[in-house]
Write a protein that holds these residues in place. Structure first.
Motif: not given
Length: 175
Positions: A18-38
């Protein structure tokens, strides 16, 4: 708890698409996703435990799960509008990733986090068996997370797409 464990992991995996097209699938995107969900799950565990002690009844748990379903549907309906709006803000990509994830994924994740402590409270009959009760419920939840991860990654997302997966998750929680 099996179902909510699966839903959380599927929701997180879909989040990357979902967020990939807007902010990419970099470490930043994954870090944000995992961190916010946790963080959202953690807050949900905290508040869910307190609410369960105040109102140890199945009816509030029903409403929490229903609101979780609505939170996932909200994500499905507004993902593009919210992601586009935030992606246009003039801030670093790390901040954009966190903001998109907070707005789209935190509400449902918070509510899903409330389910496990509520289930523990409702299943708690004897204090002498508290460890066994909690251990069993968390084992079941983790098994759901594992099943959800493989099911989503190998079957659901590739075959039905990200948005339809969100609708399916929402429907599963309503049922």
């Amino acid at each position: 708890v099996f179902v909510t464990g699966a839903v959380v992991m599927i929701f997180e995996l879909v989040g990357s698409r979902i967020i990939g097209p807007y902010v990419g699938t970099s470490t930043y995107a994954w870090t944000s996703l995992i961190g916010v969900i946790l963080a959202s799950l953690s807050a949900g565990y905290y508040f869910g435990g307190r609410l369960a002690d105040k109102r140890p009844d199945v009816k509030p748990l029903f409403y929490i799960i229903l609101l979780s379903a609505l939170g996932i549907a909200y994500c499905a309906f507004l993902k593009d509008i919210i992601s586009l709006a935030i992606s246009l803000i003039s801030v670093p990509i790390e901040i954009k990733s966190i903001l998109i994830t907070l707005v789209l994924f935190a509400p449902a994740s918070f509510l899903l986090g409330m389910v496990s402590p509520y289930a523990v409270r409702l299943k708690m009959i004897e204090v002498e068996k508290a460890g066994r009760t909690v251990g069993n419920l968390y084992a079941i939840s983790t098994a759901g997370s594992i099943a959800g991860t493989f099911l989503a990654g190998f079957y659901i997302i590739p075959n039905v797409g990200s948005t339809n997966t969100l609708y399916i998750l929402s429907a599963v929680l309503v049922v």
